[in-house]
Scaffold this motif. Structure first.
Motif, PDB file in Angstrom:
ATOM      1  N   ARG A  13       0.837  -1.208   0.000  1.00 49.23           N
ATOM      2  CA  ARG A  13       0.000   0.000   0.000  1.00 49.23           C
ATOM      3  C   ARG A  13       0.874   1.261   0.000  1.00 49.23           C
ATOM      4  NH1 ARG A  13      -3.875  -0.819   3.968  1.00 49.23           N
ATOM      5  NH2 ARG A  13      -5.466  -1.162   2.400  1.00 49.23           N
ATOM      6  N   LYS A  14       1.911   1.255   0.832  1.00 46.67           N
ATOM      7  CA  LYS A  14       2.816   2.400   0.915  1.00 46.67           C
ATOM      8  C   LYS A  14       3.484   2.663  -0.438  1.00 46.67           C
ATOM      9  CE  LYS A  14       6.884   4.012   3.424  1.00 46.67           C
ATOM     10  NZ  LYS A  14       7.893   3.650   4.422  1.00 46.67           N
ATOM     11  N   LYS A  15       3.959   1.611  -1.080  1.00 48.20           N
ATOM     12  CA  LYS A  15       4.608   1.752  -2.391  1.00 48.20           C
ATOM     13  C   LYS A  15       3.632   2.273  -3.439  1.00 48.20           C
ATOM     14  CE  LYS A  15       7.890  -1.946  -1.500  1.00 48.20           C
ATOM     15  NZ  LYS A  15       8.228  -3.350  -1.746  1.00 48.20           N
ATOM     16  N   LEU A  16       2.449   1.693  -3.479  1.00 45.37           N
ATOM     17  CA  LEU A  16       1.454   2.118  -4.474  1.00 45.37           C
ATOM     18  C   LEU A  16       1.008   3.561  -4.246  1.00 45.37           C
ATOM     19  CD1 LEU A  16      -0.590  -1.155  -4.692  1.00 45.37           C
ATOM     20  CD2 LEU A  16       0.614  -0.074  -6.596  1.00 45.37           C
ATOM     21  N   ASP A  17       0.734   3.913  -3.010  1.00 50.18           N
ATOM     22  CA  ASP A  17       0.318   5.291  -2.715  1.00 50.18           C
ATOM     23  C   ASP A  17       1.416   6.281  -3.088  1.00 50.18           C
ATOM     24  OD1 ASP A  17      -2.152   4.452  -1.830  1.00 50.18           O
ATOM     25  OD2 ASP A  17      -1.636   4.574   0.303  1.00 50.18           O
TER      26      ASP A  17
END
Length: 171
Positions: A101-105
């Motif tokens: 999630r952190k990478k995608l955001d």
């Protein structure tokens, strides 16, 4: 009224041969329909990264084989008059959600130039994850799609979720 064309649709365990076949069929469709070369290359790059991610991180992991029988990996590629849509889904461990999630955001909140810089820095740093990736695939998807990315984590049980990634590329 928008007409939706289903170009490719696949559910099941991904092998290298299946990935190659899906890429060949998608490229054939794009060429047959006169897709401009630069757009074709962008779409193809995104398709390669999406299919590679499902193969490496979902379909081909020994520890997910049993749950993949109940929730097989999915790939679809569609278009309409104005855009191409790519959807992938595969089972991942719930413990992987925060990092992904952190990478995608982070990718979704970057502009085109920032994504180019992020890609360059990743390549120059040479940092590789335990499964052999450097997150270049996700960055490439963000860089090449330029349009909309959407993702979701659908809970399956206490340990697993179905990770869905949707990419839209404007014609």
């Amino acid at each position: 009224m928008t007409v939706l064309h289903k170009i490719e649709n696949f559910d099941g365990v991904f092998s290298l041969q299946i990935v190659e076949d899906l890429l060949a069929k998608a490229e054939g469709y794009l060429r047959l329909n006169g897709t401009e070369t630069i757009l074709l290359k962008r779409i193809y790059s995104v398709l390669v990264e999406c299919l590679s991610n499902v193969y490496r991180h979902g379909s081909n992991r020994q520890e997910l084989l049993s749950i993949n029988k109940m929730y097989p990996p999915h790939f679809s590629f569609e278009d309409n008059e104005t855009e191409y849509m790519i959807l992938t889904s595969n089972v991942i461990f719930n413990s992987e959600i925060p990092d992904l999630r952190k990478k995608l955001d982070h990718i979704m909140n970057q502009d085109k130039e920032s994504l180019k810089d992020l890609y360059k820095n990743k390549v120059l740093s040479g940092s590789i994850s335990e499964r052999g990736g450097a997150d270049l695939g996700l960055i490439t998807i963000g860089k090449m799609s330029i349009s909309k990315l959407w993702y979701n984590f659908e809970p399956l049980d206490d340990n697993h979720c179905n990770f869905k990634l949707s990419i839209t590329i404007t014609k």
